[in-house]
Design a protein around this motif. Structure first.
Motif, PDB file in Angstrom:
ATOM      1  N   THR A  15      24.021 -31.539  17.628  1.00 28.80           N
ATOM      2  CA  THR A  15      23.083 -31.315  16.780  1.00 28.80           C
ATOM      3  C   THR A  15      23.133 -32.517  15.697  1.00 28.80           C
ATOM      4  O   THR A  15      22.114 -33.055  15.321  1.00 28.80           O
ATOM      5  N   ALA A  18      21.031 -35.466  16.762  1.00 24.85           N
ATOM      6  CA  ALA A  18      19.382 -35.241  16.924  1.00 24.85           C
ATOM      7  C   ALA A  18      19.162 -35.466  15.224  1.00 24.85           C
ATOM      8  O   ALA A  18      17.798 -35.673  15.164  1.00 24.85           O
ATOM      9  N   VAL A  19      19.940 -35.352  14.520  1.00 24.77           N
ATOM     10  CA  VAL A  19      19.436 -35.510  12.882  1.00 24.77           C
ATOM     11  C   VAL A  19      18.893 -36.921  12.750  1.00 24.77           C
ATOM     12  O   VAL A  19      19.410 -37.880  13.216  1.00 24.77           O
ATOM     13  N   ARG A  22      14.023 -36.564  14.581  1.00 22.75           N
ATOM     14  CA  ARG A  22      12.831 -35.683  14.451  1.00 22.75           C
ATOM     15  C   ARG A  22      12.649 -35.059  12.905  1.00 22.75           C
ATOM     16  O   ARG A  22      13.819 -35.378  12.146  1.00 22.75           O
ATOM     17  N   LEU A  27      14.022 -29.970  13.643  1.00 18.24           N
ATOM     18  CA  LEU A  27      15.583 -30.049  13.810  1.00 18.24           C
ATOM     19  C   LEU A  27      15.914 -28.430  13.594  1.00 18.24           C
ATOM     20  O   LEU A  27      16.405 -27.935  14.495  1.00 18.24           O
ATOM     21  N   ASP A  30      14.468 -25.936  15.885  1.00 15.39           N
ATOM     22  CA  ASP A  30      15.358 -25.870  17.183  1.00 15.39           C
ATOM     23  C   ASP A  30      16.639 -25.377  17.059  1.00 15.39           C
ATOM     24  O   ASP A  30      17.071 -24.741  17.946  1.00 15.39           O
TER      25      ASP A  30
END
Length: 166
Positions: A15, A18-19, A22, A27, A30
């Motif tokens: 996670t 991914a920061v 998007r 985020l 998701d």
């Protein structure tokens, strides 16, 4: 005579990676949908992200004995964790890709005790003001009858994420 509790969590690096790639809202959607792992603290305390909207986030927790302090009620740190999560994630929902945040402060007011008899509690975070460098959010902790259990305000510092950070 002892009580035990076990729980599992996934790699938080998934996670975290991914920061910044998007929007904060995408985020967190998701995470809520299970497409990205929830943070380990959510597994540790067993709370869930229930609502994610622009400028708003809501978490819930069913209090258990594992949340108790020595005087037989839910520890203030559990309150603070829920309130900090709700306020911070409310801010996160407003951030575009490439922007990060961190909490600068959290001011909590404890109004009522929570026990296993309280039932499910909800922490509802809302952005009060957003700027280019800071955001102000509040969070309320309520029971099933919407009685106010605690209130918090939080200031968050907003910053651009560099290539290595996001």
């Amino acid at each position: 005579m002892g009580r035990t509790r076990t729980y599992d969590w996934e790699d938080p690096g998934i996670t975290a990676a991914a920061v910044g790639h998007r929007s904060g809202l995408d985020l967190l959607r998701d995470v809520r949908a299970g497409l990205l792992p929830r943070p380990p603290i959510a597994a540790s305390l067993d709370f869930t992200l229930d609502v994610v909207e622009h400028g708003r986030a809501e978490f819930s927790l069913l209090p258990g004995e594992e949340h108790y302090n020595p005087i037989g009620s839910v520890h203030g740190g559990v309150y603070a964790t829920l309130l900090d999560s709700a306020a911070g994630c409310a801010v996160h929902t407003t951030l575009p890709a490439g922007t990060g945040y961190t909490s600068v402060d959290l001011s909590v007011k404890f109004l009522r005790r929570i026990t296993v008899d309280t039932g499910r509690v909800r922490a509802i975070g809302r952005v009060l003001s957003g700027g280019r460098r800071t955001a102000l959010a509040e969070a309320t902790l309520v029971d099933a009858e919407d009685r106010l259990l605690a209130h918090a305000t939080s200031t968050c510092l907003l910053f651009p994420l560099g290539p290595a950070e996001g």
